[in-house]
Design a protein around this motif. Structure first.
Motif, PDB file in Angstrom:
ATOM      1  N   SER A  37     -25.904  15.374 -19.860  1.00  0.00           N
ATOM      2  CA  SER A  37     -24.741  16.184 -20.212  1.00  0.00           C
ATOM      3  C   SER A  37     -23.825  15.385 -21.132  1.00  0.00           C
ATOM      4  O   SER A  37     -23.577  14.197 -20.884  1.00  0.00           O
ATOM      5  N   ARG A  38     -23.316  16.048 -22.165  1.00  0.00           N
ATOM      6  CA  ARG A  38     -22.411  15.388 -23.120  1.00  0.00           C
ATOM      7  C   ARG A  38     -21.366  16.377 -23.587  1.00  0.00           C
ATOM      8  O   ARG A  38     -21.678  17.544 -23.846  1.00  0.00           O
ATOM      9  N   LYS A  39     -20.119  15.911 -23.714  1.00  0.00           N
ATOM     10  CA  LYS A  39     -19.052  16.780 -24.205  1.00  0.00           C
ATOM     11  C   LYS A  39     -19.390  17.285 -25.601  1.00  0.00           C
ATOM     12  O   LYS A  39     -19.892  16.542 -26.434  1.00  0.00           O
ATOM     13  N   TYR A  40     -19.118  18.548 -25.819  1.00  0.00           N
ATOM     14  CA  TYR A  40     -19.431  19.204 -27.088  1.00  0.00           C
ATOM     15  C   TYR A  40     -18.220  19.048 -28.009  1.00  0.00           C
ATOM     16  O   TYR A  40     -17.283  19.835 -27.972  1.00  0.00           O
ATOM     17  N   GLU A  41     -18.227  17.971 -28.817  1.00  0.00           N
ATOM     18  CA  GLU A  41     -17.083  17.652 -29.659  1.00  0.00           C
ATOM     19  C   GLU A  41     -17.509  17.473 -31.112  1.00  0.00           C
ATOM     20  O   GLU A  41     -18.596  16.962 -31.394  1.00  0.00           O
ATOM     21  N   VAL A  42     -16.631  17.871 -32.025  1.00  0.00           N
ATOM     22  CA  VAL A  42     -16.904  17.720 -33.448  1.00  0.00           C
ATOM     23  C   VAL A  42     -16.582  16.308 -33.906  1.00  0.00           C
ATOM     24  O   VAL A  42     -17.369  15.652 -34.584  1.00  0.00           O
ATOM     25  N   ASP A  43     -15.411  15.811 -33.528  1.00  0.00           N
ATOM     26  CA  ASP A  43     -14.996  14.465 -33.910  1.00  0.00           C
ATOM     27  C   ASP A  43     -15.429  13.488 -32.831  1.00  0.00           C
ATOM     28  O   ASP A  43     -14.968  13.548 -31.691  1.00  0.00           O
TER      29      ASP A  43
END
Length: 212
Positions: free
Chosen positions: A102-108
């Motif tokens: 699981s990984r946070k869905y982030e652009v930056d």
């Protein structure tokens, strides 16, 4: 030539040992635990699926990294997606383990603080749970793949596991992330067709061969 690639210490250690039959001997040292498993190709997936599952947690520019299998998503009460989840199931002809990433869905991306959660389950029973830096997991995975490929070769590894393999563009991305060097991923125009792009084969080979 790629700007200097630098190896570093990593708290996660992974070793892959093809058995010469259908089993892959997997070892991992992580946060004080030593884990071993023997996923069998006769029962399904091996380490190549882990590479694909990890790759699928990322996206870059116009590439959604979605060619392997659909990701699962976790969202808040407002239906805003905040986490991407991928899963792999290993079976050694009787004992089954599910690996959930699981990984946070982030652009930056904050490369120093970007985290991945690893859950190991057996028939929905939680066995282990770890939270690690994303670049460290990528480093351990890329290092293990590099070492086993240099020892066995592409076809030798596939033959000796019956028949696990790594998708090269996925491995190269994971290795790029681990080393925080994405030069080998840079797309440039191939010709006047704006949709056709190329990467540097020389830089890709340099990255693939780099010892970690």
């Amino acid at each position: 030539m790629i700007q200097e690639l630098k190896k570093r210490d990593c708290g996660i250690k992974i070793k892959l040992i093809p058995s010469g039959a259908q089993f892959l001997h997997f070892e991992m040292d992580i946060q004080g635990d030593h884990l071993e498993f023997l996923p069998a190709s006769t029962m399904g997936e091996q380490f190549g699926a882990v590479v694909s599952a990890l790759y699928t947690l990322f996206y870059e520019n116009d590439d959604g990294h979605e060619e392997w299998r659909p990701r699962d998503y976790l969202s808040d009460e407002k239906h805003v997606i905040h986490t991407a989840v991928t899963k792999v199931e290993w079976d050694n002809e009787g004992d089954v383990i599910e690996i959930i990433l699981s990984r946070k869905y982030e652009v930056d991306i904050d490369y120093e603080n970007d985290l991945i959660e690893i859950e190991l389950k057996n028939y929905d029973k939680l066995l282990r749970k770890y939270t690690v830096r994303t670049k460290d997991l990528c480093y351990a995975v890329a290092k293990a793949c590099t070492e086993v490929l240099k020892e066995y070769g592409f076809y030798g590894y596939r033959y000796s596991t019956e028949y696990d393999c790594f998708k090269l563009h996925q491995l190269l991305y994971i290795k790029s992330f681990a080393l925080l060097n994405f030069e080998a991923r840079e797309l440039v125009s191939k010709n006047e067709n704006e949709w056709a792009k190329r990467t540097s084969f020389e830089k890709e080979l340099e990255l693939l061969l780099f010892d970690m």
